[in-house]
Design an enzyme around this catalytic site. Structure first.
Site, PDB file in Angstrom:
ATOM      1  N   SER A 196       3.033   0.586  -3.599  1.00 12.20           N
ATOM      2  CA  SER A 196       1.997   0.568  -2.559  1.00 12.20           C
ATOM      3  C   SER A 196       1.283   1.905  -2.495  1.00 12.20           C
ATOM      4  O   SER A 196       0.183   1.993  -1.964  1.00 12.20           O
ATOM      5  CB  SER A 196       2.624   0.341  -1.187  1.00 12.20           C
ATOM      6  OG  SER A 196       3.449  -0.759  -1.185  1.00 12.20           O
ATOM      7  N   HIS A 224      -0.720  -4.724  -7.466  1.00  8.47           N
ATOM      8  CA  HIS A 224      -0.268  -4.612  -6.079  1.00  8.47           C
ATOM      9  C   HIS A 224      -0.405  -5.949  -5.363  1.00  8.47           C
ATOM     10  O   HIS A 224      -1.495  -6.323  -4.925  1.00  8.47           O
ATOM     11  CB  HIS A 224      -1.094  -3.510  -5.379  1.00  8.47           C
ATOM     12  CG  HIS A 224      -0.619  -3.165  -4.015  1.00  8.47           C
ATOM     13  ND1 HIS A 224      -1.445  -2.671  -3.028  1.00  8.47           N
ATOM     14  CD2 HIS A 224       0.612  -3.233  -3.454  1.00  8.47           C
ATOM     15  CE1 HIS A 224      -0.753  -2.467  -1.932  1.00  8.47           C
ATOM     16  NE2 HIS A 224       0.503  -2.800  -2.166  1.00  8.47           N
ATOM     17  N   GLU A 235      -4.326  -6.235  -5.900  1.00  6.78           N
ATOM     18  CA  GLU A 235      -5.121  -5.096  -6.355  1.00  6.78           C
ATOM     19  C   GLU A 235      -4.661  -4.760  -7.779  1.00  6.78           C
ATOM     20  O   GLU A 235      -3.472  -4.544  -8.011  1.00  6.78           O
ATOM     21  CB  GLU A 235      -4.911  -3.882  -5.445  1.00  6.78           C
ATOM     22  CG  GLU A 235      -5.622  -3.999  -4.104  1.00  6.78           C
ATOM     23  CD  GLU A 235      -5.409  -2.787  -3.195  1.00  6.78           C
ATOM     24  OE1 GLU A 235      -6.380  -2.253  -2.676  1.00  6.78           O
ATOM     25  OE2 GLU A 235      -4.235  -2.397  -2.987  1.00  6.78           O
ATOM     26  N   ASN A 274      -4.225   0.095   1.683  1.00 10.05           N
ATOM     27  CA  ASN A 274      -3.528   0.958   2.640  1.00 10.05           C
ATOM     28  C   ASN A 274      -4.391   2.109   3.128  1.00 10.05           C
ATOM     29  O   ASN A 274      -4.174   2.634   4.215  1.00 10.05           O
ATOM     30  CB  ASN A 274      -2.225   1.487   2.022  1.00 10.05           C
ATOM     31  CG  ASN A 274      -1.156   0.414   2.050  1.00 10.05           C
ATOM     32  OD1 ASN A 274      -1.133  -0.415   2.957  1.00 10.05           O
ATOM     33  ND2 ASN A 274      -0.289   0.397   1.059  1.00 10.05           N
TER      34      ASN A 274
END
Ligand SMILES: NC(=O)c1ccc[n+]([C@@H]2O[C@H](COP(=O)([O-])OP(=O)(O)OC[C@H]3O[C@@H](n4cnc5c(N)ncnc54)[C@H](O)[C@@H]3O)[C@@H](O)[C@H]2O)c1
Length: 303
Positions: free
Chosen positions: A133, A154, A166, A204
């Site tokens: 992450s 991801h 991702e 994130n």
């Protein structure tokens, strides 16, 4: 313990189907293995102990049964999917994999240890992908014997449900590796989005500062937790409020991600909210501990 026969897994005879090595049978690893099996790939699932691989396999088998209930698979397809799963504690068993997707603990040293253990067994053409992450794909790639064949993939939690992946090339990743990783994500029914390798990627980098700002609002008394969440749900059409979501993700994970952003960009706009730090120090980590911004009766606590 799940009843798994020890099937021999070889390179898939069907060119569009692959043998996927999934390392880490936890929350993400079992989900990734599940979606790969569901669409017809073979999976070799690796973890450090028999108990961990058994627990992961059990969750996968349960997920496939749920697919039959929801009419996403027929009973025959479910049986075939279970047969395509091999669970192991031996890195050498991943020699047959075309792709390795690593989903182990979010620590640089642990991930690099996994690549070291696989490198002697996996041909140089085998692509290594990490589900990290927050760790730099460029840095992970540089620690392997195949930086051009290394990429970030991801997935999102729960993997069986969330559409997004991702796809994150490091500086060294070859274009062909990106293409193959994108095709793999698509084959699993996901929507890949290519994102360059910067801390937090896009997901994130945008989500965690929003959660952090919501915690600042709570700390400063702008509104209470329910009020903050309602503003974002009713005014912005978010399916969950940021504080509910933080409880679900885990406040420790949120804090860790903010620290990665803060330390990577050296920018004070990413400083973690003191209330978030305090709650983590208290062990109030959200659903998994029964208390975060909200309280969760033991029965419904997410493990
Ligand atoms: N949980 C999430 O919401 C989420 C979302 C996206 C990405 N991720 C990332 O996915 C990765 C895994 O996260 P998770 O939530 O599934 O963690 P988890 O703790 O549920 O699972 C990690 C698994 O890795 C295994 N493991 C540790 N060292 C190993 C080794 N050397 N060899 C084989 N297996 C090993 C552990 O035994 C455990 O089963 C992390 O990089 C995390 O940042 C997590």
């Amino acid at each position: 313990m799940p009843q798994l026969e020890n099937h021999q897994i070889t390179k898939s005879p069907n060119h569009s189907m692959f043998t996927i090595g999934v390392v880490g049978a936890g929350q993400m690893g079992h989900g990734i293995a599940h979606v790969m099996l569901r669409v017809g790939h073979q999976v070799i699932l690796l973890d450090t102990s028999q108990a961990f691989v058994d627990a992961g396999a059990k969750r996968i088998i349960k997920g496939l049964a749920r697919d039959v209930e929801k009419e996403r698979l027929t009973e025959g397809q479910r049986e075939q999917a279970v047969k395509r799963l091999k669970a192991t504690t031996e890195a050498a068993d991943l020699a047959a994999a075309d792709f390795i997707i690593e989903a182990v603990t979010e620590k640089f040293e642990v991930k690099v240890g996994v690549y070291r253990s696989l490198e002697p067994h996996c041909p140089p053409g085998t692509i290594f992908a990490s589900n990290t992450s927050s760790i730099s794909i460029t840095r992970l790639a540089a620690a392997t014997d195949r930086p051009g064949k290394f990429v970030g993939l991801h997935f999102f939690n729960p993997v069986a449900v969330m559409k997004l992946v991702e796809v994150v090339p490091g500086l060294q990743t070859a274009p062909d590796t990106v293409e193959q990783a994108t095709a793999l994500a698509t084959s699993a029914g996901k929507t890949p989005v290519r994102v360059n390798d910067f801390p937090g990627f896009v997901s994130n980098r945008v989500l965690m500062p929003m959660i952090n700002e919501a915690v600042f609002c709570l700390m400063e008394g702008v509104a209470d937790a329910k009020g903050i969440d309602n503003v974002m749900k009713l005014g912005m059409n978010h399916p969950m409020g940021p504080l509910e979501l933080a409880d679900l993700i885990g406040l420790d994970v949120c804090l860790q991600t903010m620290l990665v952003l803060y330390e990577s960009f050296h920018d004070s706009k990413y400083r973690p909210c003191p209330l978030l730090e305090k709650m983590v120090a208290a062990g109030w980590l959200g659903c998994k501990t029964g208390r975060g911004f909200y309280e969760y009766p033991k029965k419904s606590a997410v493990s």
